[in-house]
Write an enzyme that holds these catalytic residues in place. Structure first.
Site, PDB file in Angstrom:
ATOM      1  N   SER A  67     -22.367 -13.721  13.920  1.00 43.34           N
ATOM      2  CA  SER A  67     -21.740 -12.594  13.240  1.00 43.34           C
ATOM      3  C   SER A  67     -21.819 -12.766  11.728  1.00 43.34           C
ATOM      4  CB  SER A  67     -20.271 -12.532  13.701  1.00 43.34           C
ATOM      5  OG  SER A  67     -19.554 -11.550  13.017  1.00 43.34           O
TER       6      SER A  67
ATOM      7  N   HIS B 204     -21.615   3.357   8.119  1.00 43.38           N
ATOM      8  CA  HIS B 204     -21.737   3.941   6.774  1.00 43.38           C
ATOM      9  C   HIS B 204     -23.146   4.441   6.488  1.00 43.38           C
ATOM     10  CE1 HIS B 204     -17.654   3.165   5.446  1.00 43.38           C
ATOM     11  NE2 HIS B 204     -17.727   2.129   6.266  1.00 43.38           N
TER      12      HIS B 204
ATOM     13  N   THR C  50     -20.176   6.053  13.750  1.00 42.43           N
ATOM     14  CA  THR C  50     -18.928   6.827  13.747  1.00 42.43           C
ATOM     15  C   THR C  50     -19.239   8.315  13.636  1.00 42.43           C
ATOM     16  OG1 THR C  50     -16.765   7.093  12.708  1.00 42.43           O
ATOM     17  CG2 THR C  50     -18.614   6.785  11.217  1.00 42.43           C
TER      18      THR C  50
ATOM     19  N   THR D 104      -7.182   7.908  26.880  1.00 52.96           N
ATOM     20  CA  THR D 104      -7.552   9.318  27.013  1.00 52.96           C
ATOM     21  C   THR D 104      -8.778   9.614  26.161  1.00 52.96           C
ATOM     22  OG1 THR D 104      -5.250   9.890  27.402  1.00 52.96           O
ATOM     23  CG2 THR D 104      -6.681  11.676  26.660  1.00 52.96           C
TER      24      THR D 104
ATOM     25  N   SER E 146     -19.722  -1.621   3.624  1.00 55.21           N
ATOM     26  CA  SER E 146     -19.111  -0.443   3.007  1.00 55.21           C
ATOM     27  C   SER E 146     -18.428  -0.707   1.687  1.00 55.21           C
ATOM     28  CB  SER E 146     -18.103   0.161   3.968  1.00 55.21           C
ATOM     29  OG  SER E 146     -17.041  -0.749   4.176  1.00 55.21           O
TER      30      SER E 146
ATOM     31  N   LYS F  43     -18.696 -18.166  19.101  1.00 55.66           N
ATOM     32  CA  LYS F  43     -19.147 -17.372  17.953  1.00 55.66           C
ATOM     33  C   LYS F  43     -19.600 -18.304  16.837  1.00 55.66           C
ATOM     34  CE  LYS F  43     -14.616 -16.895  15.740  1.00 55.66           C
ATOM     35  NZ  LYS F  43     -13.734 -17.463  16.762  1.00 55.66           N
TER      36      LYS F  43
ATOM     37  N   THR G 209      -8.853  -5.583   2.656  1.00 52.82           N
ATOM     38  CA  THR G 209     -10.103  -4.831   2.790  1.00 52.82           C
ATOM     39  C   THR G 209     -11.227  -5.544   2.047  1.00 52.82           C
ATOM     40  OG1 THR G 209      -8.802  -2.823   2.951  1.00 52.82           O
ATOM     41  CG2 THR G 209     -11.140  -2.546   2.511  1.00 52.82           C
TER      42      THR G 209
ATOM     43  N   LYS H 271     -17.124   9.854   9.570  1.00 54.82           N
ATOM     44  CA  LYS H 271     -17.444   9.756   8.147  1.00 54.82           C
ATOM     45  C   LYS H 271     -18.459  10.852   7.794  1.00 54.82           C
ATOM     46  CE  LYS H 271     -16.054   4.915   8.276  1.00 54.82           C
ATOM     47  NZ  LYS H 271     -14.685   4.982   7.787  1.00 54.82           N
TER      48      LYS H 271
ATOM     49  N   ARG I 299       0.819  -1.215   0.000  1.00 59.71           N
ATOM     50  CA  ARG I 299       0.000   0.000   0.000  1.00 59.71           C
ATOM     51  C   ARG I 299       0.849   1.260   0.000  1.00 59.71           C
ATOM     52  NH1 ARG I 299      -5.221  -1.467   3.736  1.00 59.71           N
ATOM     53  NH2 ARG I 299      -6.098  -2.878   2.207  1.00 59.71           N
TER      54      ARG I 299
HETATM   55  C1  PLP Z   1     -18.284  -0.923   8.944  1.00 57.00           C
HETATM   56  C2  PLP Z   1     -17.276  -0.137   9.714  1.00 57.00           C
HETATM   57  N1  PLP Z   1     -17.339  -0.151  11.054  1.00 57.00           N
HETATM   58  C3  PLP Z   1     -16.453   0.557  11.784  1.00 57.00           C
HETATM   59  C4  PLP Z   1     -15.461   1.302  11.188  1.00 57.00           C
HETATM   60  C5  PLP Z   1     -14.510   2.088  12.050  1.00 57.00           C
HETATM   61  O1  PLP Z   1     -14.860   3.441  12.010  1.00 57.00           O
HETATM   62  P1  PLP Z   1     -13.863   4.532  12.581  1.00 57.00           P
HETATM   63  O2  PLP Z   1     -13.140   5.089  11.392  1.00 57.00           O
HETATM   64  O3  PLP Z   1     -14.672   5.539  13.305  1.00 57.00           O
HETATM   65  O4  PLP Z   1     -12.921   3.812  13.486  1.00 57.00           O
HETATM   66  C6  PLP Z   1     -15.356   1.344   9.801  1.00 57.00           C
HETATM   67  C7  PLP Z   1     -14.281   2.153   9.167  1.00 57.00           C
HETATM   68  O5  PLP Z   1     -14.072   2.210   7.998  1.00 57.00           O
HETATM   69  C8  PLP Z   1     -16.287   0.608   9.031  1.00 57.00           C
HETATM   70  O6  PLP Z   1     -16.222   0.601   7.710  1.00 57.00           O
END
Ligand code: PLP
Length: 436
Positions: free
Chosen positions: A166, A246, A274, A307, A218, A185, A392, A277, A50
């Protein structure tokens, strides 16, 4: 995967996950330099080493940015792969809140939440988030990654014997949390509620259970079957955990996500989101009952031993959440932009993955080609779209993932479409040259 759906290695899908076979079975190495060289060489050999692109975002001009090349020269670029989906990272309300908070409180929070790091800004943001999701409480983490990991790894401490079901394509942060938690799991095939049912039926009806999944995945941009999963959860007495990372800010009348859009929020026990984003700042959270938040707050190392976010970050995020509760026009403009780009790319005959969400992935299917196309877009056209490769996405599904936003204008869209058109024709004609 064995018939019960139990896996010893989490499926390979998401950012940050290291495939077990990458390091398993290799001989112990005491020449540490050689070990590092070999590990990096493996990535080069597979074409998935990368390279980060250094950019400087320009406030007020985003998605325009300046790319600083390794040789120190600069080039203006348009960012087409960011997750600042709505351009809130430069919204005046967000910036003003952050400036005000810095002026009022300084830079850092100065401590963990327990030891002096809980400020009025953190409390105000948590109240904003609880209200957004219609829950009694919300708990702020430094990122959604940490929120997922910390919460899912802590739940078996609250519910001994907990079995977590999951989705196979869950994000790395959920996989890690579930993997480390020491509980049982089961991994169900992606979005396959029949398989989920089989797994639930196979387990002890008395065992505590939780189903963990996402509202929008995503990389393909497909939606999770929220209602069906909630139905199964009711039937089998399971808790539900949804990642709306997302979707928050972008879906639902007040931007609370797909579950809000589908009027299902009240059926979800824990909602993860989050602030990094669509909200354009940073941080992650869960929203849940007051008791659940209290227990996670009290038991999760990922919440306790770090922190807290800087007050200005909390203030900016709160301003963004507040703003997007009412700015439906921005949400509508975002969807329109995504629809236009998809229509235009389909018109070019590009292999678009379209599940009706705002995410626009174009399938390439090869890491070397994917990087080459991305390099040419950047070098020749000033268009920045990062190649998406393993881990990814699974190998063979490498892609370019475009994220149109309301701050991308018609000219930028034209330039992107024309560049892709030219490049795709070139690639089709000169595939050999492309892979040279
Ligand atoms: C589906 C999903 N969950 C959680 C996260 C983590 O988000 P953050 O960037 O706030 O750590 C991501 C980040 O790309 C994500 O795609």
């Amino acid at each position: 995967m064995d018939p019960a759906g139990e896996v010893s290695v989490a499926p390979i899908r998401a950012e940050g996950h290291i495939e077990k076979r990458e390091y398993e079975g290799t001989k112990p190495v005491t020449d540490y330099d050689a070990g590092i060289d070999a590990a990096l060489q493996r990535l080069h050999d597979e074409g998935r080493y990368r390279t980060f692109i250094d950019i400087e975002r320009c406030r007020g001009a985003f998605p325009h940015a300046t790319w600083r090349r390794p040789d120190g020269t600069e080039r203006p670029v348009t960012v087409w792969c960011g997750n600042d989906y709505l351009g809130m990272g430069q919204h005046p309300a967000v910036l003003a809140a952050m400036h005000d908070a810095i002026d009022a409180a300084g830079a850092g929070s100065g401590g963990t939440r327990n030891i002096s790091g809980t400020t009025v800004f953190h409390k105000a943001l948590e109240a904003e988030l609880a209200d957004l999701h219609g829950k009694e409480g919300a708990l702020l983490f430094t990122s959604a990654y940490i929120a997922n990991d910390a919460t899912l790894s802590t739940l078996p401490k609250l519910f001994p014997g907990l079995i977590i079901y999951s989705d196979a394509l869950n994000h790395a942060s959920m996989i890690e949390g579930i993997r480390r938690n020491g509980g049982a799991k089961r991994v169900f095939r992606h979005n396959d509620v029949a398989h989920l049912r089989q797994l639930l039926e196979a387990d002890d009806p008395e065992a505590p259970k939780l189903i963990a999944f996402e509202s929008i995945y995503s990389m393909d941009g497909d939606f999770g079957p929220i209602e069906e999963i909630c139905d199964l959860a009711d039937e089998f007495g399971a808790l539900t955990y949804i990642d709306e990372v997302h979707a928050v800010g972008m879906y639902g009348p007040r931007g609370a996500g797909v579950a809000e859009r589908d009027r299902l929020m009240h059926r979800l026990d824990i909602i993860n989101g989050t602030l990094a984003k669509a909200y354009g700042v940073m941080g992650g959270y869960i929203a849940a009952s007051a008791k659940m938040c209290d227990a996670i707050r009290s038991y999760a190392p990922g919440f306790i031993f770090t922190t807290s976010l800087p007050p200005a970050v909390a203030a900016g995020a709160a301003a963004s959440v507040r703003h997007l509760k009412s700015d439906r026009d921005l949400r509508a403009a975002h969807q329109t932009q995504a629809a236009i780009l998809k229509t235009r790319l389909k018109g070019l005959g590009l292999p678009l993955i379209d599940h009706g969400s705002h995410i626009v992935p174009v399938h390439v299917g090869d890491p070397v080609h994917c990087k080459l196309i991305s390099d040419r877009l950047l070098d020749d056209h000033g268009i920045y779209v990062q190649p998406i490769n393993f881990p990814t996405v699974p190998r063979g599904t490498e892609r370019l993932r475009f994220t149109p936003s309301p701050v991308h204008g018609p000219d930028e869209m034209d330039r992107l479409v024309h560049a892709l058109d030219a490049l795709w024709s070139h690639c089709a004609l000169n595939r050999a040259e492309l892979s040279a």
